[in-house]
Design an enzyme around this catalytic site. Structure first.
Site, PDB file in Angstrom:
ATOM      1  N   HIS A 139      62.259 -14.104  -9.829  1.00 14.42           N
ATOM      2  CA  HIS A 139      63.214 -14.967  -9.165  1.00 14.42           C
ATOM      3  C   HIS A 139      62.526 -15.672  -7.990  1.00 14.42           C
ATOM      4  O   HIS A 139      61.397 -15.351  -7.642  1.00 14.42           O
ATOM      5  CB  HIS A 139      64.436 -14.161  -8.665  1.00 14.42           C
ATOM      6  CG  HIS A 139      64.090 -13.112  -7.670  1.00 14.42           C
ATOM      7  ND1 HIS A 139      64.096 -11.765  -7.947  1.00 14.42           N
ATOM      8  CD2 HIS A 139      63.710 -13.216  -6.378  1.00 14.42           C
ATOM      9  CE1 HIS A 139      63.728 -11.086  -6.881  1.00 14.42           C
ATOM     10  NE2 HIS A 139      63.476 -11.949  -5.900  1.00 14.42           N
TER      11      HIS A 139
HETATM   12  C1  T46 Z   1      62.634  -9.880  -3.712  1.00 17.67           C
HETATM   13  C2  T46 Z   1      61.718  -8.863  -4.264  1.00 17.67           C
HETATM   14  C3  T46 Z   1      60.377  -8.843  -3.611  1.00 17.67           C
HETATM   15  C4  T46 Z   1      70.928  -4.981  -2.771  1.00 17.67           C
HETATM   16  O1  T46 Z   1      72.113  -4.670  -2.981  1.00 17.67           O
HETATM   17  N1  T46 Z   1      70.503  -5.168  -1.492  1.00 17.67           N
HETATM   18  C5  T46 Z   1      69.209  -5.496  -1.208  1.00 17.67           C
HETATM   19  O2  T46 Z   1      68.855  -5.641  -0.023  1.00 17.67           O
HETATM   20  C6  T46 Z   1      68.289  -5.697  -2.292  1.00 17.67           C
HETATM   21  C7  T46 Z   1      66.840  -6.083  -2.027  1.00 17.67           C
HETATM   22  C8  T46 Z   1      68.743  -5.528  -3.573  1.00 17.67           C
HETATM   23  N2  T46 Z   1      70.041  -5.173  -3.794  1.00 17.67           N
HETATM   24  C9  T46 Z   1      70.510  -4.974  -5.192  1.00 17.67           C
HETATM   25  C10 T46 Z   1      70.619  -6.241  -6.009  1.00 17.67           C
HETATM   26  C11 T46 Z   1      70.379  -5.746  -7.415  1.00 17.67           C
HETATM   27  O3  T46 Z   1      71.603  -5.300  -7.983  1.00 17.67           O
HETATM   28  O4  T46 Z   1      69.561  -4.145  -5.856  1.00 17.67           O
HETATM   29  C12 T46 Z   1      69.473  -4.529  -7.212  1.00 17.67           C
HETATM   30  C13 T46 Z   1      68.024  -4.814  -7.583  1.00 17.67           C
HETATM   31  O5  T46 Z   1      67.611  -6.026  -6.931  1.00 17.67           O
HETATM   32  P1  T46 Z   1      66.579  -7.025  -7.611  1.00 17.67           P
HETATM   33  O6  T46 Z   1      66.749  -7.023  -9.076  1.00 17.67           O
HETATM   34  O7  T46 Z   1      66.696  -8.345  -6.899  1.00 17.67           O
HETATM   35  O8  T46 Z   1      65.180  -6.313  -7.250  1.00 17.67           O
HETATM   36  P2  T46 Z   1      63.725  -6.946  -7.327  1.00 17.67           P
HETATM   37  O9  T46 Z   1      62.766  -5.834  -7.104  1.00 17.67           O
HETATM   38  O10 T46 Z   1      63.557  -7.770  -8.541  1.00 17.67           O
HETATM   39  O11 T46 Z   1      63.642  -7.938  -6.070  1.00 17.67           O
HETATM   40  C14 T46 Z   1      63.583  -7.423  -4.773  1.00 17.67           C
HETATM   41  C15 T46 Z   1      64.517  -8.235  -3.858  1.00 17.67           C
HETATM   42  O12 T46 Z   1      65.871  -8.168  -4.373  1.00 17.67           O
HETATM   43  C16 T46 Z   1      64.097  -9.680  -3.797  1.00 17.67           C
HETATM   44  O13 T46 Z   1      64.778 -10.345  -2.761  1.00 17.67           O
HETATM   45  O14 T46 Z   1      62.200 -10.963  -3.329  1.00 17.67           O
HETATM   46  O15 T46 Z   1      62.244  -7.529  -4.280  1.00 17.67           O
END
Ligand code: T46
Length: 143
Positions: free
Chosen positions: A58
């Site tokens: 993303h």
């Molecule tokens: C990024 C990369 C480097 C939350 O509820 N609060 C939070 O602060 C975060 C970071 C995530 N979430 C929830 C949202 C999703 O349901 O945790 C779940 C997994 O998040 P995501 O699929 O976005 O995780 P990554 O590892 O793909 O991305 C993360 C960060 O979300 C993103 O901002 O830039 O790490």
């Protein structure tokens, strides 16, 4: 080191690292000093599966972040819509800036890998661009 970054909307942050010989190492990040924005949120990612975990995929609209690998190593891929590059993240005091409009993916995690991310704002799903075609349109790239 600064010529490592080929994409737009990125950069390198190097934290002071104090080595205490057999007592370990201590790295420091200060808001608005080593980290080029006010930190509102810090989160970490662990328990990764070296064989199958794949994260990111993303870009953000407004959020600024710096990503670190504080244990082990992984591959960070960056794409600004025109230029792509891969960075091997393996130094605990060297972070990569993830500014807005930078598609990023984290993969190839070593066992025991731990990521730590400093972010400029609270979590807001509306700030995410999770569709690559939409990202390319907004980035002004593609055909
Ligand atoms: C990024 C990369 C480097 C939350 O509820 N609060 C939070 O602060 C975060 C970071 C995530 N979430 C929830 C949202 C999703 O349901 O945790 C779940 C997994 O998040 P995501 O699929 O976005 O995780 P990554 O590892 O793909 O991305 C993360 C960060 O979300 C993103 O901002 O830039 O790490």
């Amino acid at each position: 080191m600064t010529d490592l970054i080929k994409v737009k909307n990125s950069g390198i942050v190097t934290l002071p690292r104090i080595i205490d010989d057999r007592d370990g190492a201590l790295c420091i990040m200060n808001s608005l000093q080593e980290i080029p924005f006010e930190i509102k949120r810090v989160y970490y990612i662990n328990n990764l599966d070296p064989k199958s975990s794949l994260r990111g995929k993303h870009a953000h609209r407004k959020l600024r972040q710096v990503i670190f690998c504080i244990n082990g190593c992984f591959t960070l891929t960056l794409d600004d819509g025109k230029t792509q590059q891969e960075i091997l993240m393996r130094e605990d005091n060297v972070g990569i800036i993830l500014d807005p409009m930078l598609w990023h993916t984290m993969k190839d995690f070593s066992s025991g890998c731990v990521l730590l991310i400093a972010a400029s704002d609270y979590y807001n799903e509306a700030d995410y661009i999770r569709d690559y075609d939409e990202f390319i349109k907004l980035a002004g790239g593609g055909l």
